[in-house]
Each structure stands twice: as structure tokens, then as C-alpha cells.
Design a protein around this motif. Sequence first.
Motif, PDB file in Angstrom:
ATOM      1  N   ALA A   1      -8.387  -8.427  -0.338  1.00 38.36           N
ATOM      2  CA  ALA A   1      -8.210  -7.022   0.038  1.00 38.36           C
ATOM      3  C   ALA A   1      -9.485  -6.550   0.726  1.00 38.36           C
ATOM      4  O   ALA A   1     -10.583  -6.707   0.184  1.00 38.36           O
TER       5      ALA A   1
ATOM      6  N   LEU B   1      -3.381   0.442  -4.974  1.00 39.95           N
ATOM      7  CA  LEU B   1      -3.584   0.078  -3.577  1.00 39.95           C
ATOM      8  C   LEU B   1      -3.258   1.245  -2.650  1.00 39.95           C
ATOM      9  O   LEU B   1      -3.895   1.404  -1.603  1.00 39.95           O
TER      10      LEU B   1
ATOM     11  N   THR C   1       0.813  -1.216   0.000  1.00 36.18           N
ATOM     12  CA  THR C   1       0.000   0.000   0.000  1.00 36.18           C
ATOM     13  C   THR C   1       0.848   1.268   0.000  1.00 36.18           C
ATOM     14  O   THR C   1       0.309   2.370   0.134  1.00 36.18           O
TER      15      THR C   1
END
Length: 391
Positions: A383, A358, A339
Motif C-alpha cells: 500500500a 483503506l 478503497t
Amino acid sequence: MAKQGERLTKRLAGAALASALAIVIAAALGIAVVANGGEDALRSQVVELNDARQEIAETAPDDGESLRAADQALASAQDALRDAAESRNDAASGAVTLTALVSIAAITFMAVYLHRAVARPFTRLEGFAEEVAAGNLDAPLAYERSNPFGKFTWAFDHLRKELDRARKDEERAREDHKAALASLSHDLRTPLASLRAYAEALDMGLVNSEEERAEYERAIIRKCDEASSLVEDLFQHALSDMDRIAVACEPVQAAPIVRRCASDSSGLAQISCLRVDDACVEADEARLAQAIDNLIGNAIKYARGSAIDIQATAENGLYTIAVRDYGPGMPPEDVPFATERFYRGANASDKPGSGLGLYISSYLAERMGGRLHLVNAHPGLKATIELPLLP
């Protein structure tokens, strides 16, 4: 204009000299007072002896022996008074000299100590501040822990290190920005070149069959999708780089957003909504849809051909939106960093993109009071966006 450190040094020197002079004067006055006390006693004795002699002279003028004895006693007292005065002067002079020397030595020591402990560190701090103001963050500020200014100067040097680190981070971010733009530009040229080649082939009549034409048309659609994805990455990169992604949260129904995102991408993959609970959350409807679309797009890109399951559940005060694919998943060492901005894992080298999807989803989730976390589901990647439920 003299620096503050030089001014402080001059003030310390002046204070030291004034203190030494005050000590010498006080010592001299003290010695004079003590000595005068002894001389007063001798003067009183001389006066008494003189009065006694006059009384003898008046009452017994013919008593020569008594007069001689009185004269001798008076002379002895006068000699003692003179000796006391001389001794007082010598003692006072010696005491004042000794006091002056000791005072000067003590004050000199104190002045040197104050210069080293206060004035010199202050001058260094002043020079350090000028260097930092000029942008020089490479020169360290020397300090001694035993010095009263040690902790203070350490704090300044720590500030320099933090400023230097922040500047280097900014430079790295700028370089990452340039690298991302270069990567996106390069990636964008590839599908555009393919589009041009397919279009020219169709325009020049180089296609010999309907089957080949259909293949060219499908290839054009795929390249258009790739170009569109890269343009979206470029747009999101520009927003994230400037921290200008606007998020306006308000109470919204989350279920319709989840279903709409799944429906919009249903033509690209086999997407199933296993469970979607109706619930109200505090979020920006458009940004929540953007975050979910990024997760679905990521699953389509890295688990091509895999089915994608979506679940949205309202439990334990949280609204959890999970997007799971059944592809190869993500290398475990990449999961903690996936991320981060511009991060691309080991399985992304042959895929177009810039490592922003992300990151954007995580950033938007946090701006809406939630979070994004990733976990390998074996098979595939899961996710999950978690948002607080509204009562």
C-alpha cells in the motif's frame, strides 16, 4: 389561478384570430383599390362622351344622327360602368370570402401546430416541475425528438433521472450506514463478552496455574485490542459519514511521522524501516499519521505474523510512503474496490472491522493533494501513499 400553459394557449388563439382578421381586411382593401382603378377609367370615358354630346348639341343642334350616335355611345359607357361596379362588388365579395377561408384555415393550422409544439410541451413541463417539487421522481417526462422542445424536455427528464439516482444513492448510503453501525455493534459485543468471561474467571479463582493465568491475561489484552480497533472504526465511520474529517495542511517534515508510526506499532508486529528519506511535504501531521497507522494496522490484521517493511522515498517530485507485508495479499478482483467505503473483500469475512481503514487513508491522501494505490507484491500487499514534495 390559471396555469401558464393555459394562458399561453389563449394568447396563441387570440393572436391567430387577430392575424386572420388583419389578412382579410388587407385583402379587401387591395381588391377595392384594384377595382377602383378600372372604374376610374370608365368614369373618365363617360365624362368625355357626355362633353362630346354637349358640344355636338351646341354646334349642330339640327344634326339628329350625330346626337343619336352620341347618346348611344354615352348609354353604352354608362352600362359598362354599372356592369363594372357590379362585377367589382361580386369579385370583391368572393375574393374576401375566399381570402377569409384560406386565412382561417392557415391560421387554424398554425394555431394547432403552435399548441402542440409549444403550449402543450410547456404545460407538460409545468406539471413535471410540480411533480418533481412534490418529490415524485418516478414519472418520466415524455418528449419527441422532432418537437422544438424535444431537446429541452429531454434535458429536464435527464435531470429527473439524475435526481432520482442521487436520491437512491443517498438511501443506499443511509442503509450502508445503518448496516455498518449494526456490524460494528455486533463485532464490539464479541470481544466485550470475552473480556467479561475472562475477568469473571479470574475474579472467581477458576484459574489453577500461573501458566493459565498468563494465558487469560494475554487473551484479555488481545480482546482489548480488538475492542479498541472497533471503537476506532466506529469513530472514523461517524466522521466519514458526515464528511467532517478536518484536514489542515501545512509544510511538515514527513520522515519523523513515518518513524513514529512504525515505532508505535512495533510491539504488534515485526516492523522494519528499510529507508526513510528526509523531505518536506504539504500535509496535516495528525491526518498523515492516521493514514499511515491505518495501512500498518491493515497489514497487521490481514497478514498476521508477517514481517512489515516500510519505505519512504523522495523521488521525481513525490514523497512515497510504502507499507508492505508478506501475507496472502488481496484477491485481484478486490483491489480496484478496496478503497471504497464499507468494502470488505473475500479474505475479510473472518476478520473484525467495517471496511473503513483503506477508505479513510485514501480520503486523507486525496485531501492532502496525493493518492493511495494498492498492488499485490507476491507475496503480500503493498500500500503506497504518494504526496507532492515541496521545493
